[in-house]
Design a protein around this motif. Structure first.
Motif, PDB file in Angstrom:
ATOM      1  N   TYR B  34       0.848  -1.193   0.000  1.00 38.78           N
ATOM      2  CA  TYR B  34       0.000   0.000   0.000  1.00 38.78           C
ATOM      3  C   TYR B  34       0.886   1.246   0.000  1.00 38.78           C
ATOM      4  O   TYR B  34       1.947   1.275   0.622  1.00 38.78           O
ATOM      5  N   TYR B  36       0.483   5.394   0.807  1.00 34.36           N
ATOM      6  CA  TYR B  36      -0.270   6.540   1.288  1.00 34.36           C
ATOM      7  C   TYR B  36       0.653   7.749   1.254  1.00 34.36           C
ATOM      8  O   TYR B  36       1.875   7.620   1.220  1.00 34.36           O
ATOM      9  N   GLN B  38       1.018  11.907   3.048  1.00 34.29           N
ATOM     10  CA  GLN B  38       0.506  12.889   3.984  1.00 34.29           C
ATOM     11  C   GLN B  38       1.064  14.241   3.573  1.00 34.29           C
ATOM     12  O   GLN B  38       2.271  14.486   3.700  1.00 34.29           O
ATOM     13  N   SER B  41       0.454  18.148   7.524  1.00 32.77           N
ATOM     14  CA  SER B  41      -0.534  18.245   8.604  1.00 32.77           C
ATOM     15  C   SER B  41      -1.923  17.741   8.232  1.00 32.77           C
ATOM     16  O   SER B  41      -2.824  17.765   9.065  1.00 32.77           O
ATOM     17  N   GLN B  42      -2.125  17.283   6.999  1.00 37.79           N
ATOM     18  CA  GLN B  42      -3.424  16.747   6.633  1.00 37.79           C
ATOM     19  C   GLN B  42      -3.498  15.267   6.983  1.00 37.79           C
ATOM     20  O   GLN B  42      -2.501  14.650   7.348  1.00 37.79           O
ATOM     21  N   GLY B  43      -4.677  14.689   6.877  1.00 39.73           N
ATOM     22  CA  GLY B  43      -4.832  13.266   7.078  1.00 39.73           C
ATOM     23  C   GLY B  43      -4.183  12.482   5.944  1.00 39.73           C
ATOM     24  O   GLY B  43      -4.143  12.943   4.808  1.00 39.73           O
ATOM     25  N   PRO B  44      -3.654  11.306   6.232  1.00 39.71           N
ATOM     26  CA  PRO B  44      -3.058  10.493   5.168  1.00 39.71           C
ATOM     27  C   PRO B  44      -4.061  10.216   4.057  1.00 39.71           C
ATOM     28  O   PRO B  44      -5.249  10.026   4.310  1.00 39.71           O
ATOM     29  N   TYR B  87       4.344   7.092   2.186  1.00 40.68           N
ATOM     30  CA  TYR B  87       4.524   5.901   3.003  1.00 40.68           C
ATOM     31  C   TYR B  87       4.235   4.647   2.195  1.00 40.68           C
ATOM     32  O   TYR B  87       3.183   4.543   1.553  1.00 40.68           O
ATOM     33  N   LEU B  91       0.830  -4.906   4.024  1.00 34.87           N
ATOM     34  CA  LEU B  91      -0.341  -5.148   4.864  1.00 34.87           C
ATOM     35  C   LEU B  91      -1.058  -6.412   4.446  1.00 34.87           C
ATOM     36  O   LEU B  91      -1.384  -6.589   3.271  1.00 34.87           O
ATOM     37  N   GLU B  92      -1.347  -7.264   5.421  1.00 31.27           N
ATOM     38  CA  GLU B  92      -2.179  -8.425   5.139  1.00 31.27           C
ATOM     39  C   GLU B  92      -3.622  -7.975   4.982  1.00 31.27           C
ATOM     40  O   GLU B  92      -4.009  -6.906   5.443  1.00 31.27           O
ATOM     41  N   SER B  96      -4.788  -7.170  10.471  1.00 32.23           N
ATOM     42  CA  SER B  96      -3.701  -6.217  10.623  1.00 32.23           C
ATOM     43  C   SER B  96      -4.231  -4.799  10.555  1.00 32.23           C
ATOM     44  O   SER B  96      -5.391  -4.577  10.217  1.00 32.23           O
ATOM     45  N   ARG B  97      -3.391  -3.864  10.896  1.00 37.16           N
ATOM     46  CA  ARG B  97      -3.754  -2.469  10.687  1.00 37.16           C
ATOM     47  C   ARG B  97      -2.526  -1.744  10.150  1.00 37.16           C
ATOM     48  O   ARG B  97      -1.398  -2.200  10.288  1.00 37.16           O
ATOM     49  N   LEU B  98      -2.753  -0.602   9.527  1.00 37.71           N
ATOM     50  CA  LEU B  98      -1.677   0.158   8.901  1.00 37.71           C
ATOM     51  C   LEU B  98      -0.643   0.573   9.945  1.00 37.71           C
ATOM     52  O   LEU B  98      -0.996   1.165  10.954  1.00 37.71           O
ATOM     53  N   THR B  99       0.597   0.258   9.682  1.00 40.37           N
ATOM     54  CA  THR B  99       1.699   0.699  10.534  1.00 40.37           C
ATOM     55  C   THR B  99       2.590   1.597   9.691  1.00 40.37           C
ATOM     56  O   THR B  99       3.191   1.144   8.708  1.00 40.37           O
ATOM     57  N   PHE B 100       2.664   2.852  10.072  1.00 35.73           N
ATOM     58  CA  PHE B 100       3.423   3.831   9.299  1.00 35.73           C
ATOM     59  C   PHE B 100       4.868   3.863   9.766  1.00 35.73           C
ATOM     60  O   PHE B 100       5.141   3.926  10.957  1.00 35.73           O
TER      61      PHE B 100
END
Lengths: 113, 110
Positions: B34, B36, B38, B41-44, B87, B91-92, B96-100
């Motif tokens: 994946y 992403y 940023q 200062s905005q959301g990813p 980034y 990710l599986e 799982s969850r996103l780890t930056f």
């Protein structure tokens, strides 16, 4: 189709007060994730919730922080007795199912004075 | 989730292609790549993701090597608005969850 809505955008609290941050996921999304970004640092996972369940809270500080995602209404990240070190941007993301297609909100900037 | 490695920073001239590399040598067969970004200062913002095949959407292209140990995100015609931290995340699809990580700070220069 509105995106992930977070409010307030900016929140100022005095030390010792409580902060409540709200996150409304995208329509049809039942999974919510909270992340924290300290000034000049990266995004750190805090907690993952589904409706009425906390799935993974491995990133949550042990004290003063809690999160919920009730059956009705937004997800809430609650910080009790805030300290200056809690000043950060808090981002919420939602997905339609586990680990798929995260959409992030614009964040809440918390400033503790 | 597999660890990813990215250069800390890159520069690109406006209008040129930006090629952002990512190493993920320990990626497993069921982990997607994946991307992403940023913007300050905005959301990813989600860009693109892929498993084995190269992918393209309106924002970018993703080239994944045949052995899946590395990938490249391509912004074909970078603009000043593409200046951001990018980034790369392995990710599986479940559990799982996103780890930056630290990401790559891309600066597009006029």
């Amino acid at each position: 189709n509105a995106g992930v809505m977070q409010n307030p955008r900016h929140l100022v609290r005095r030390r010792g007060q409580e902060a409540r941050l709200r996150c409304s996921p995208m329509k049809g999304h039942s999974h919510v994730y909270w992340y924290r970004q300290l000034p000049e640092e990266g995004l750190k996972f805090m907690v993952y919730l589904q409706k009425e369940n906390i799935i993974d809270e491995s990133g949550m500080p042990k004290e003063r922080f809690s999160a919920e995602f009730p059956k009705e209404g937004p997800s809430i990240l609650r910080i009790q007795q805030v300290v200056r070190g809690d000043s950060a941007a808090y981002f919420c993301a939602s997905s339609p199912r586990d680990s798929y297609g995260y959409t992030f909100g614009s964040g809440t900037r918390l400033t503790v004075v | 989730d597999a660890k990813t490695t990215q250069p800390p920073s890159m520069d690109c001239a406006e209008g040129r292609a930006a090629n952002l590399p990512c190493n993920h040598s320990t990626i497993s067969g069921n982990e997607y790549v994946y991307w992403y970004r940023q913007i300050h200062s905005q959301g990813p913002q989600y860009i693109i993701h892929g498993l084995k095949n190269n992918e393209t959407n309106e924002m970018a292209s993703l080239i994944i090597t045949e052995d899946r140990k590395s990938s490249t995100l391509i912004l074909p015609h970078a603009t000043l608005r593409d200046t951001a931290v990018y980034y790369c995340i392995a990710l599986e699809t479940s559990g799982s969850r996103l780890t930056f990580g630290e990401g790559t700070q891309l600066t597009v220069n006029p």
